[in-house]
Write an enzyme that holds these catalytic residues in place. Structure first.
Site, mmCIF file in Angstrom:
data_model
loop_
_atom_site.group_PDB
_atom_site.id
_atom_site.type_symbol
_atom_site.label_atom_id
_atom_site.label_comp_id
_atom_site.label_asym_id
_atom_site.label_seq_id
_atom_site.Cartn_x
_atom_site.Cartn_y
_atom_site.Cartn_z
ATOM 1 N N ASP A 239 0.865 -1.177 0.000
ATOM 2 C CA ASP A 239 0.000 0.000 0.000
ATOM 3 C C ASP A 239 0.901 1.227 0.000
ATOM 4 O OD1 ASP A 239 -2.188 -1.641 0.157
ATOM 5 O OD2 ASP A 239 -2.510 -1.370 2.293
ATOM 6 N N ASP A 396 -13.380 -3.545 -1.796
ATOM 7 C CA ASP A 396 -13.180 -3.140 -0.402
ATOM 8 C C ASP A 396 -14.516 -3.185 0.339
ATOM 9 O OD1 ASP A 396 -10.349 -2.394 -0.652
ATOM 10 O OD2 ASP A 396 -11.097 -0.763 -1.899
#
Length: 551
Positions: A239, A396
Site C-alpha cells: 500500500d 473493499d
C-alpha cells in the site's frame, strides 16, 4: 560505454505494436546484455538480426495493429526462413497460426499449421489460466528444459499444431495443450519468460545464445512424459501513498487506517516501495501488487513519482506486477480529459502487467444492472485493448450484520438481493452470525448501494479477468481471511480470485486455498514487518500438499 563495446552486444529487435507491457521484456533483455531496438517499419523487421514478438490482448486487435504498422507481410517473409531467429511470447505464439476461435474470420500470420481455441477446463477451474504452471518438453531442444515452471496468463491455447513444431506441453484442468513451438532458430511460447523469474531469464539467455551461435547448442535433455501442476500463488502487496512530508512510502492500515495511534499520528512508514519490491522478488513472491491507496484523490496518469517507482521496480523484479488505484476517467488540472484507458496505458508503459480497478468497478456494476453493458466502462475498454487478464477488480467491502431472522435489504437500481454468509468466527455487535457485504468506494470511505458479490458478477460479465477480495473488517487483524466472503465470490465468478486482508500466519493461506478454493492469497503487513516470510508460507503450503513455485 564505448561504441566498440556496444557492437559486441546481441542486437535484438522488439516488435511493439502498442499493447501491453513491453518494458519488462526490454528490461530482461538489457539485463542479459542485449542492445534492444523497437520495430517502426517493415524494413526494421526485414533487417532484424534477432526478432522478438511479445503479444497481449485480443487476436483480431493485434492483427489490425500489425496491419496498421505495415509489418504483417514482412513478418510472414521473416518467418519463412527457419534460420532467422524469432521468439514469440503469449499472443505472439498464437498469432503464428492462421486462425483463433477468439476472432473468427481473422487471418493470423499463418506461419505454422494449426489453430487456437478457447480453454475449456472443467467447472471449478478458472479462466484465464493464470499463474505458475510447468512446461514439459516434447522433443529434445537446446531452448526448452525437460521440465520447468513459468508464468502463464491466457484464455486461449493451441488446439492443433504441426507435430514438427510442437516443443512443449502444459496441463490445466485435465486439458493438455501445446505451450511452446520450435523449428530451427524460430520459437514461441505461451508463457511469459520475462515474468518467470530466473528460469524465464535463463530461457531468454538460451534463445539469444541459439540466435547468435554458428552451430546450434546441444539439446537440454530428453522429453518429460509426466503431467504438470498449477502452483498456488503467494502475492506480496504494498500500500503506497505520500506521507505528511510528501515522500512516497509503503504503509499499512488497521481497518484501512494507516496513521499511528499515538503521538503526531503520522502515516506509518514501512519502507521504500522499490526496495520492498526487490526484496519480495528475491524472497520468492509469485507476484507483487502495488496499490496507490490515495489515487482516487489525484491524477494517476500524471503521477510521475509513482510511475517512476513502477519503472524502477520492473527493472529489478521479473515476476508479474499489478498496479492499482486511480483507474478512472477524470479532468486534469489543465482542463484536459483523461480516460481510464489513458491511465492504464501509462501504467502498462511504466512496467505494469495488470491494472487494478476499484471504485470505477463499482460504478460500472451499478450501470450494468441499470442498463446493461455499454462498451464504455473502464473494465470494458481496458479488456478490449489489453485482454481481460490485464484487468483486476479490487473490492473493499464491509460486513453488514443481520439478525437471525433478518432478510438482506432491497438496494434498488436493478441490483440483485445481497448474498448472505453465515460467519464461522466473527460476530456482530449483538452476537449476529449472519452478514452480507456492502461494496465501498474511495478506499473504503464511502458506502455504495450494492452488494460486493453483485459487483463481482457484473464486473466479470463486463470483462474483468481477476478479483482481489479485501475485507475492511478483517484488514490488519491477522486473524485470517474472510472465508465466507471468498466463498460467495468464488461461487459467483469463473475467473481467478485473490484472497486479501487478514493473513497473520502461514496456516491462514492454506485455509483460504482449501476452505474457499481461491487461486491466490495476498499479504502485506506480516511480510513488511518480517513476522512471517514468504518462504515460511510456501513451506507450510507444500507440507499441506499444495503445489508451490520454488524461488
Amino acid at each position: 560505454m564505448s561504441s566498440h563495446a556496444d557492437t559486441r552486444k546481441p542486437k535484438v529487435t522488439l516488435l511493439d505494436y502498442g499493447a501491453g507491457n513491453v518494458r519488462s521484456v526490454i528490461n530482461a533483455l538489457e539485463l542479459l546484455g542485449c542492445d534492444v531496438r523497437l520495430v517502426r517499419t517493415a524494413e526494421d523487421v526485414a533487417a532484424a538480426e534477432i526478432l522478438i514478438f511479445p503479444g497481449v490482448g485480443c487476436f483480431a486487435a493485434a492483427v489490425a495493429a500489425l496491419e496498421r504498422l505495415g509489418v504483417l507481410e514482412a513478418l510472414r517473409a521473416y518467418l519463412a526462413d527457419k534460420d532467422r531467429p524469432f521468439l514469440g511470447i503469449c499472443l505472439g505464439l498464437q498469432l503464428l497460426f492462421a486462425s483463433s476461435a477468439e476472432s473468427p474470420g481473422v487471418r493470423g500470420i499463418a506461419a505454422v499449421d494449426g489453430s487456437v481455441a478457447k480453454l475449456a477446463p472443467p467447472e471449478g477451474c478458472a479462466v484465464p489460466h493464470m499463474g505458475w504452471n510447468e512446461a514439459l518438453s516434447t522433443k529434445a531442444s537446446p531452448l526448452f528444459l525437460p521440465r520447468a515452471r513459468y508464468y502463464f496468463v491466457h484464455s486461449f491455447a493451441l488446439e492443433r499444431c504441426d507435430p514438427a513444431w510442437a516443443a512443449a506441453c502444459t496441463d490445466y484442468g485435465g486439458q493438455r495443450f501445446v505451450c511452446a513451438v520450435a523449428d530451427g532458430r524460430r520459437a514461441a511460447c505461451q508463457f511469459h519468460p520475462e515474468k518467470s523469474g530466473p528460469p524465464g531469464l535463463d530461457l531468454l539467455r538460451r534463445f539469444v545464445a541459439l540466435a547468435s551461435a554458428a552451430v546450434a547448442p546441444q539439446p537440454l535433455g530428453a522429453p518429460d512424459a509426466g503431467t504438470t501442476t498449477l502452483a498456488r500463488r503467494v502475492i506480496a502487496a504494498l500500500d503506497v501513498r505520500t506521507n505528511d512530508a510528501g515522500d512516497l512510502v509503503v504503509t499499512k492500515g488497521d481497518g484501512y487506517d494507516v496513521r499511528e495511534s499515538a503521538g503526531e499520528k503520522a502515516v506509518r512508514n514501512l519502507g521504500k516501495p522499490v526496495d520492498l519490491c526487490a526484496r519480495y522478488y528475491d524472497e520468492g513472491a509469485d507476484e507483487i501488487c502495488v496499490l496507490n491507496i490515495c489515487a482516487f484523490k489525484g491524477e494517476a496518469a500524471g503521477d510521475l513519482p509513482l510511475l517512476g517507482v513502477l519503472r524502477r521496480a520492473s527493472e529489478r523484479c521479473f515476476v508479474p506486477l499489478t498496479i492499482g488505484g486511480g483507474v478512472r476517467d477524470y479532468v486534469a488540472a489543465d482542463g484536459s480529459r483523461v480516460s481510464a484507458l489513458d491511465v492504464a496505458d501509462a501504467y502498462f508503459r511504466a512496467g505494469a502487467d495488470k491494472v487494478g480497478v476499484g471504485s470505477d468497478a463499482v460504478a460500472a456494476a451499478l450501470a450494468y444492472y441499470a442498463s446493461g453493458p455499454t462498451g464504455a466502462t473502464s473494465i470494458e475498454r481496458i479488456a478490449a485493448q489489453y485482454g481481460r487478464q490485464a484487468v483486476v477488480v479490487s473490492l473493499d467491502p464491509r460486513r453488514v450484520w443481520l439478525a437471525a431472522d433478518g432478510a438482506p435489504p432491497e438496494l434498488g437500481g436493478g441490483t440483485p438481493l445481497p448474498k448472505v454468509a453465515v460467519h464461522a468466527t466473527a460476530r456482530g455487535p449483538a452476537g449476529e452470525t449472519r452478514c452480507w457485504y456492502r461494496a465501498t468506494t474511495a478506499g473504503g470511505r464511502k458506502d455504495a448501494p450494492i452488494c460486493a458479490v453483485a459487483v463481482c458478477a457484473a464486473a466479470a460479465a463486463l470483462g474483468a479477468g481477476e478479483f482481489m477480495v479485501n475485507c475492511i473488517d478483517a484488514d490488519g487483524k491477522c486473524a485470517g481471511y474472510d472465508l465466507g466472503l471468498l466463498q460467495l465470490v468464488k461461487a459467483a465468478v469463473d475467473v481467478p480470485v485473490i484472497a486479501s486482508s487478514g493473513a497473520g500466519k502461514p496456516e491462514h493461506f492454506a485455509e483460504a486455498f482449501r476452505g474457499a478454493g481461491v487461486d491466490a492469497a495476498l499479504a502485506a503487513g506480516i511480510f513488511h514487518r518480517k513476522e512471517v516470510s514468504i518462504q515460511e508460507v510456501k513451506a507450510h503450503l507444500a507440507g499441506e500438499g499444495f503445489a508451490v513455485r520454488e524461488a
